[in-house]
Design a protein around this motif. Structure first.
Motif, PDB file in Angstrom:
ATOM      1  N   SER A 116       0.832  -1.209   0.000  1.00  0.00           N
ATOM      2  CA  SER A 116       0.000   0.000   0.000  1.00  0.00           C
ATOM      3  C   SER A 116       0.864   1.256   0.000  1.00  0.00           C
ATOM      4  CB  SER A 116      -0.999  -0.014   1.156  1.00  0.00           C
ATOM      5  OG  SER A 116      -0.345  -0.012   2.378  1.00  0.00           O
ATOM      6  N   MET A 117       2.094   1.160   0.571  1.00  0.00           N
ATOM      7  CA  MET A 117       2.989   2.322   0.476  1.00  0.00           C
ATOM      8  C   MET A 117       3.427   2.559  -0.971  1.00  0.00           C
ATOM      9  SD  MET A 117       5.438   2.590   3.744  1.00  0.00           S
ATOM     10  CE  MET A 117       5.878   0.890   3.891  1.00  0.00           C
ATOM     11  N   GLY A 124       0.818   4.191  -2.778  1.00  0.00           N
ATOM     12  CA  GLY A 124       0.792   5.602  -2.438  1.00  0.00           C
ATOM     13  C   GLY A 124       1.830   6.383  -3.209  1.00  0.00           C
ATOM     14  N   VAL A 125       3.062   5.850  -3.286  1.00  0.00           N
ATOM     15  CA  VAL A 125       4.122   6.550  -4.011  1.00  0.00           C
ATOM     16  C   VAL A 125       3.737   6.699  -5.473  1.00  0.00           C
ATOM     17  CG1 VAL A 125       6.514   6.429  -4.749  1.00  0.00           C
ATOM     18  CG2 VAL A 125       5.897   5.755  -2.441  1.00  0.00           C
ATOM     19  N   VAL A 170       0.740   6.776  -6.815  1.00  0.00           N
ATOM     20  CA  VAL A 170      -0.328   7.767  -6.974  1.00  0.00           C
ATOM     21  C   VAL A 170       0.239   9.177  -6.849  1.00  0.00           C
ATOM     22  CG1 VAL A 170      -2.410   8.699  -5.921  1.00  0.00           C
ATOM     23  CG2 VAL A 170      -2.162   6.251  -6.199  1.00  0.00           C
ATOM     24  N   LEU A 171       1.143   9.339  -5.877  1.00  0.00           N
ATOM     25  CA  LEU A 171       1.755  10.642  -5.640  1.00  0.00           C
ATOM     26  C   LEU A 171       2.527  11.101  -6.873  1.00  0.00           C
ATOM     27  CD1 LEU A 171       2.128  12.691  -3.370  1.00  0.00           C
ATOM     28  CD2 LEU A 171       4.137  11.451  -2.644  1.00  0.00           C
ATOM     29  N   GLY A 189      -0.064  11.293 -10.117  1.00  0.00           N
ATOM     30  CA  GLY A 189      -1.259  12.101  -9.963  1.00  0.00           C
ATOM     31  C   GLY A 189      -2.528  11.312 -10.199  1.00  0.00           C
ATOM     32  N   GLY A 190      -2.458   9.980 -10.060  1.00  0.00           N
ATOM     33  CA  GLY A 190      -3.663   9.179 -10.200  1.00  0.00           C
ATOM     34  C   GLY A 190      -4.045   8.910 -11.646  1.00  0.00           C
TER      35      GLY A 190
END
Lengths: 317, 321
Positions: free
Chosen positions: A131-132, A135-136, A138-139, A142-143
């Protein structure tokens, strides 16, 4: 003769091959094109993606652990390699594959640290790592679907052919061959199963168990990353959550191949058979154009039946 | 009191973390600690808490259930057809929904106990079947739940969110009595050492089956409550809940090796996980950074839970974990 017998693979690892042959024969009754060379070569090519992931997963499962970070190691490696190759710079393009593999190894070591040093159950730790990584990603992107494209090498590795054999399949077999050597001809391979059976005893016999665990997770990470690179080459892009559909089939392939989920016992030959079986099953189910619902149900039932057969055989024998 | 806290060290830590998180959530929420804010928060928490309880019953007997989310999806889809209409019809619907949950759990249990397949593999396969069945019922999200019933169970009673009342009821009316029965004791015995439990004459097979049935029941309840909150049926809700339920029980101090932890701990873990998510939403962090920070907090929470391993004096002790 007895030596020959010992070298023959375990019957557990033959079951998926028998299943695969039955699938091909059964499927060809309704769809004769399944017996065609084109279809079967294509299956070998597609199974290489799942196959690379499953090779890495076999190592981790032999240890008695599990790696749930496969989806985003795969996704991260694909994003990394396509964005490097997408710059158009020759040096960066050349670095695309090594960088992705290095990324896989690094994340694998992070997994290993949590499992071997902090003693967090691998199922939870690798899930958190996954999940990290999500997150990276997505960050970073920008999705949206990340920009970039696959390099020519990546495309060739995924879709090219060498003497009529898919390049992806050759890569898969090469990795499998190296891993088989590692498992049967080195101390590492023995320690791996030994830890799966009894970690305490292995530690007390003087084996540095943490380094074996690090190495196994790192190799698994590299395999997942390589799978991501090939998949990105196949699709000529990386996309969000491209790895998610691979997680459960990977575990299923390893288990159908006769590797014990508790660790210690299993074989790469079985895993390869499991991968072929699952790829063909998925493919035939989609050729039959049945709905998603029935595809899920059949998939689950067939896996249960395969596993029940394994237990029944053990009880009888 | 001190002994009680020490005896339940894992739960105590989980509860303190939860209180700290909840206070900072209410402090940062622009609307402040109103009943409305609390109700929304409690509803989300209760869905995951019920899923975590389902997971707890699998984990406590040294198993794992990867089909929790799938059972939720299936029961959610069933509920979206049946939990509507007259009172009798709804009552019948609820019974069918819960029976489906128990049925799924029993199927898992039979395959584990009599098929002698590892729980993780069994539930991996049955999850695929359950999702398939859910997709048969609802290829696309849709359907409806009775609004009156949904309102009655997802709003508040005299200012207290109904979800919190339900949580308290689950602990007080189900868990506390169950813990004192032979079954409650048996769950821990089988989880600690299946062989020892067997040799002391415990009906190990029955206990395992019962724990899977209870797991299925709670997964069904989670699916039902999810339906009440969203008032539609959706076959695609599974994967998130399965993984989060595992994370929740671990956060709540339930050991994946079995035999350690309590149902209250699992509930606390679920509440913590959801509160972290809710906290992120109002924290002022850039939205794109939120999934990463959420993952980081999850990893940190789990790592801290495992950090006492660095204090052990004899290195061999760590292998028992």
């Amino acid at each position: 003769m007895s030596r020959l017998m010992r070298r023959l693979p375990d019957i557990d690892s033959l079951v998926p091959y028998i299943g695969t042959i039955l699938l091909i024969l059964g499927g060809s009754i309704f769809y004769p094109q399944i017996l065609g060379v084109d279809y079967l070569t294509q299956q070998l090519q597609i199974s290489a993606f799942l196959g690379l992931l499953a090779l890495g997963a076999t190592l981790v499962i032999l240890l008695g652990h599990i790696d749930l970070s496969v989806p985003w190691i795969l996704g991260g490696a694909a994003i990394l390699s396509t964005s490097l190759a997408g710059t158009g710079d020759t040096v960066l393009t050349a670095l695309a594959i090594p960088a992705a593999l290095l990324f896989g190894a690094l994340i694998g070591i992070v997994n290993g640290v949590g499992v071997a040093i902090l003693r967090i159950p691998s199922m939870v730790w690798t899930l958190a790592v996954n999940s990290m990584l999500l997150g990276v990603a997505v960050l970073n992107t920008g999705g949206f679907n990340p920009k970039g494209e696959a390099s020519n090498t990546m495309i060739w590795l995924a879709t090219g052919q060498l003497a009529g054999i898919p390049a992806a399949f050759i890569v898969w077999m090469a990795v499998a061959g190296m891993m088989a050597l590692l498992l049967t001809r080195s101390g590492f391979g023995r320690y791996l199963s030994a830890i799966g059976y009894n970690e305490k005893a292995t530690f007390l016999s003087g084996v540095s168990t943490p380094s074996v665990i690090f190495a196994a997770f790192a190799i698994a990470g590299v395999c997942s990353a390589l799978g991501g690179v090939l998949l990105a080459g196949y699709a000529n892009q990386a996309y969000q959550s491209m790895g998610d559909p691979f997680l459960l089939p990977t575990i299923a392939a390893v288990v159908i191949g006769g590797t014990s989920i508790l660790g210690g016992r299993g074989s790469l030959v079985g895993t390869i058979g499991g991968v072929l079986f699952i790829t063909l099953l998925t493919s035939i189910l989609s050729v039959m154009q049945i709905s998603d619902a029935w595809r899920n149900i059949t998939f689950g039932m067939i896996i249960i039946v395969m596993l029940l057969l394994q237990t029944l055989r053990k009880k009888g024998g | 009191m001190r002994d009680l806290l020490r005896a339940n060290q894992r739960e105590t830590i989980a509860f303190s973390v939860l209180v700290a998180l909840l206070v900072s959530y209410l402090a940062t929420h622009p609307a402040g600690p109103t009943t409305y804010v609390m109700t929304i928060w409690a509803n989300q928490c209760l869905i995951l808490a019920l899923a975590a309880i389902a997971q707890f019953f699998a984990v406590i007997v040294r198993g794992i259930d990867l089909s929790v989310g799938a059972i939720m999806a299936l029961t959610n889809c069933i509920a979206s057809y049946l939990v509507i209409g007259t009172g009798a019809e709804m009552a019948f619907g609820i019974i069918v929904v819960l029976a489906a949950g128990v049925g799924c759990g029993v199927l898992n249990g039979l395959l584990v106990v009599y098929g002698r397949i590892q729980p993780i593999v069994v539930t991996l396969a049955t999850a695929s079947v359950f999702v398939g069945l859910a997709l048969l019922l609802r290829p696309t999200p849709g359907g409806q739940i009775d609004y009156d019933l949904a309102d009655a169970l997802t709003l508040d009673v005299l200012g207290v969110p109904t979800a919190l009342v339900i949580t308290a009821a689950v602990i007080g009316l189900i868990w506390v009595p169950l813990r004192r029965t032979g079954l409650g004791l048996g769950l821990y015995a089988v989880g600690s050492s299946e062989q020892a439990a067997f040799q002391s004459g415990m009906p190990v097979a029955k206990i395992r089956l019962a724990s899977f049935a209870l797991g299925g029941l709670f997964a069904g309840l989670a699916g039902l409550y999810f339906s009440l909150v969203t008032t539609t049926g959706d076959a695609g809700i599974g994967p998130n809940f399965t993984l989060n339920s595992i994370a929740a029980v671990v956060l709540g101090g339930v050991a994946l090796r079995g035999g350690v932890g309590t149902l209250t701990g699992a509930i606390a873990g679920a509440f913590i996980l959801k509160t972290i998510g809710a906290l992120m939403f109002f924290s002022g962090l850039p939205p794109l950074a939120q999934p990463f920070v959420e993952g980081l907090i999850l990893a940190a929470a789990i790592a801290i839970g495992g950090a006492d391993v660095l204090r052990v004096k004899n290195k061999l002790e760590v292998f028992g974990r």
